[in-house]
Design a protein around this motif. Sequence first.
Motif, PDB file in Angstrom:
ATOM      1  N   UNK A  33       0.777  -0.968   0.037  1.00  0.00           N
ATOM      2  CA  UNK A  33      -0.342   0.222  -0.169  1.00  0.00           C
ATOM      3  C   UNK A  33       0.900   1.538  -0.268  1.00  0.00           C
ATOM      4  N   UNK A  34       1.945   1.377  -0.336  1.00  0.00           N
ATOM      5  CA  UNK A  34       3.077   2.264  -0.557  1.00  0.00           C
ATOM      6  C   UNK A  34       3.302   2.431   0.733  1.00  0.00           C
ATOM      7  N   UNK A  35       2.978   1.995   1.787  1.00  0.00           N
ATOM      8  CA  UNK A  35       3.916   2.727   2.967  1.00  0.00           C
ATOM      9  C   UNK A  35       4.424   1.633   3.664  1.00  0.00           C
ATOM     10  N   UNK A  36       4.064   0.196   3.516  1.00  0.00           N
ATOM     11  CA  UNK A  36       4.932  -0.883   4.485  1.00  0.00           C
ATOM     12  C   UNK A  36       6.279  -1.533   3.522  1.00  0.00           C
ATOM     13  N   UNK A  37       6.843  -1.766   3.997  1.00  0.00           N
ATOM     14  CA  UNK A  37       8.098  -2.353   4.162  1.00  0.00           C
ATOM     15  C   UNK A  37       8.109  -4.006   3.999  1.00  0.00           C
ATOM     16  N   UNK A  38       7.736  -5.119   3.262  1.00  0.00           N
ATOM     17  CA  UNK A  38       7.844  -6.098   3.482  1.00  0.00           C
ATOM     18  C   UNK A  38       9.496  -6.538   2.651  1.00  0.00           C
ATOM     19  N   UNK A  39      10.185  -7.127   4.326  1.00  0.00           N
ATOM     20  CA  UNK A  39      11.725  -7.926   3.784  1.00  0.00           C
ATOM     21  C   UNK A  39      10.851  -9.563   2.749  1.00  0.00           C
ATOM     22  N   UNK A  54      19.581 -18.164   1.972  1.00  0.00           N
ATOM     23  CA  UNK A  54      18.609 -17.000   2.042  1.00  0.00           C
ATOM     24  C   UNK A  54      17.284 -17.078   2.397  1.00  0.00           C
ATOM     25  N   UNK A  55      16.552 -16.966   3.219  1.00  0.00           N
ATOM     26  CA  UNK A  55      15.329 -17.495   2.828  1.00  0.00           C
ATOM     27  C   UNK A  55      14.741 -16.083   2.055  1.00  0.00           C
ATOM     28  N   UNK A  56      13.289 -17.021   1.294  1.00  0.00           N
ATOM     29  CA  UNK A  56      13.374 -15.765   0.327  1.00  0.00           C
ATOM     30  C   UNK A  56      11.402 -15.690   0.268  1.00  0.00           C
ATOM     31  N   UNK A  57      10.794 -14.172   0.684  1.00  0.00           N
ATOM     32  CA  UNK A  57      10.093 -14.794   0.291  1.00  0.00           C
ATOM     33  C   UNK A  57       9.081 -15.592  -1.051  1.00  0.00           C
ATOM     34  N   UNK A  58       7.988 -16.222  -0.882  1.00  0.00           N
ATOM     35  CA  UNK A  58       7.100 -16.555  -1.963  1.00  0.00           C
ATOM     36  C   UNK A  58       6.485 -15.670  -3.115  1.00  0.00           C
ATOM     37  N   UNK A  59       6.457 -14.293  -1.935  1.00  0.00           N
ATOM     38  CA  UNK A  59       5.885 -13.412  -3.367  1.00  0.00           C
ATOM     39  C   UNK A  59       7.186 -12.486  -4.583  1.00  0.00           C
ATOM     40  N   UNK A 168       5.935  -7.177  10.092  1.00  0.00           N
ATOM     41  CA  UNK A 168       5.995  -7.478  11.920  1.00  0.00           C
ATOM     42  C   UNK A 168       7.102  -8.871  11.050  1.00  0.00           C
ATOM     43  N   UNK A 169       8.791  -9.447  12.395  1.00  0.00           N
ATOM     44  CA  UNK A 169       8.874 -10.056  11.927  1.00  0.00           C
ATOM     45  C   UNK A 169       8.930 -11.364  12.294  1.00  0.00           C
ATOM     46  N   UNK A 170       8.618 -12.612  11.322  1.00  0.00           N
ATOM     47  CA  UNK A 170       7.876 -14.167  12.040  1.00  0.00           C
ATOM     48  C   UNK A 170       9.381 -14.924  13.312  1.00  0.00           C
ATOM     49  N   UNK A 171       8.473 -14.909  14.792  1.00  0.00           N
ATOM     50  CA  UNK A 171       9.250 -15.193  15.530  1.00  0.00           C
ATOM     51  C   UNK A 171       8.945 -16.487  16.131  1.00  0.00           C
ATOM     52  N   UNK A 172       8.802 -17.619  15.508  1.00  0.00           N
ATOM     53  CA  UNK A 172       8.212 -18.847  16.374  1.00  0.00           C
ATOM     54  C   UNK A 172       8.922 -18.966  17.140  1.00  0.00           C
ATOM     55  N   UNK A 173       8.560 -19.524  18.371  1.00  0.00           N
ATOM     56  CA  UNK A 173       9.718 -20.445  19.164  1.00  0.00           C
ATOM     57  C   UNK A 173      10.238 -21.877  18.493  1.00  0.00           C
ATOM     58  N   UNK A 174      10.803 -22.267  19.252  1.00  0.00           N
ATOM     59  CA  UNK A 174      11.200 -23.771  18.545  1.00  0.00           C
ATOM     60  C   UNK A 174      12.392 -24.398  19.673  1.00  0.00           C
ATOM     61  N   UNK A 175      12.441 -23.722  20.177  1.00  0.00           N
ATOM     62  CA  UNK A 175      13.064 -24.274  21.393  1.00  0.00           C
ATOM     63  C   UNK A 175      12.507 -24.619  22.354  1.00  0.00           C
ATOM     64  N   UNK A 176      12.779 -24.673  23.864  1.00  0.00           N
ATOM     65  CA  UNK A 176      12.272 -24.976  25.461  1.00  0.00           C
ATOM     66  C   UNK A 176      11.211 -26.186  24.687  1.00  0.00           C
ATOM     67  N   UNK A 177      10.065 -26.320  25.351  1.00  0.00           N
ATOM     68  CA  UNK A 177       8.453 -26.854  25.458  1.00  0.00           C
ATOM     69  C   UNK A 177       8.311 -27.081  23.655  1.00  0.00           C
ATOM     70  N   UNK A 178       8.646 -26.515  22.357  1.00  0.00           N
ATOM     71  CA  UNK A 178       7.986 -26.725  21.491  1.00  0.00           C
ATOM     72  C   UNK A 178       9.153 -27.112  20.481  1.00  0.00           C
ATOM     73  N   UNK A 179      10.172 -27.189  21.358  1.00  0.00           N
ATOM     74  CA  UNK A 179      11.353 -27.675  20.092  1.00  0.00           C
ATOM     75  C   UNK A 179      10.815 -29.551  19.765  1.00  0.00           C
ATOM     76  N   UNK A 180      10.693 -29.738  20.780  1.00  0.00           N
ATOM     77  CA  UNK A 180       9.396 -31.694  20.274  1.00  0.00           C
ATOM     78  C   UNK A 180       8.876 -31.565  19.050  1.00  0.00           C
TER      79      UNK A 180
END
Length: 220
Positions: A33-39, A54-59, A168-180
Amino acid sequence: MIRLKQALGVAAAFGLSTGTAFAEPADDTLVLNEETQMVTRTSAPAHLDGAVDEVMSGWLFRGVETRAMQADDFDNPGMIFVEQAEEVWNTADGTEGKSCASCHEGPESMAGVRPVYPKWNAAAGEVRTLEMQINDCRENQMGAEKWKYTGGDMVNMTALISSVSRGMPVNVAIDGPAQSTWEQGKALYYTRTGQLELSCANCHEDNYGNMIRADHLSQG
């Protein structure tokens, strides 16, 4: 070895080629929308070491018209369903006479929620997807019936909640109790299965950027 050759032969029959790596993006950054920059490109995190650099967006793997549509909410037909979810957000449902807004105010209060799901829920003792959490709220807070996991109402609501976190950056926890749980998902991702004995990684890690007929393979 024979099965692998057979699988690769079938893949070749489907039109797997070593064509253009990307869908010729005008640049590497999507401005919404000409205002929000998406990485759209970033260095791969440590847990992807040895898989991709390198991680690349499906876009980046979509055509010019599709990329343009996704860059403008006015042109994006998916935003119609986001608007429908906004109405549902403010509509009371269930035996408690509550709406989503009764507890969370406006949808904008959900900014930052989508990027951290799936996440560990300590009270339930499980990793929950956003869909699971929505149904938990409907059942236990609103006294309403659960939505079908992949039904229209659920898809619309997750789209609404996701829309307020764009950029906003994706920040899903994959450690701790979520690791298994993450390790189980990783095992599934690399397990060959089905008639062609291919895994998710065979297309989306080994062959991203290639074409299978009209489909431009993106990263997984």
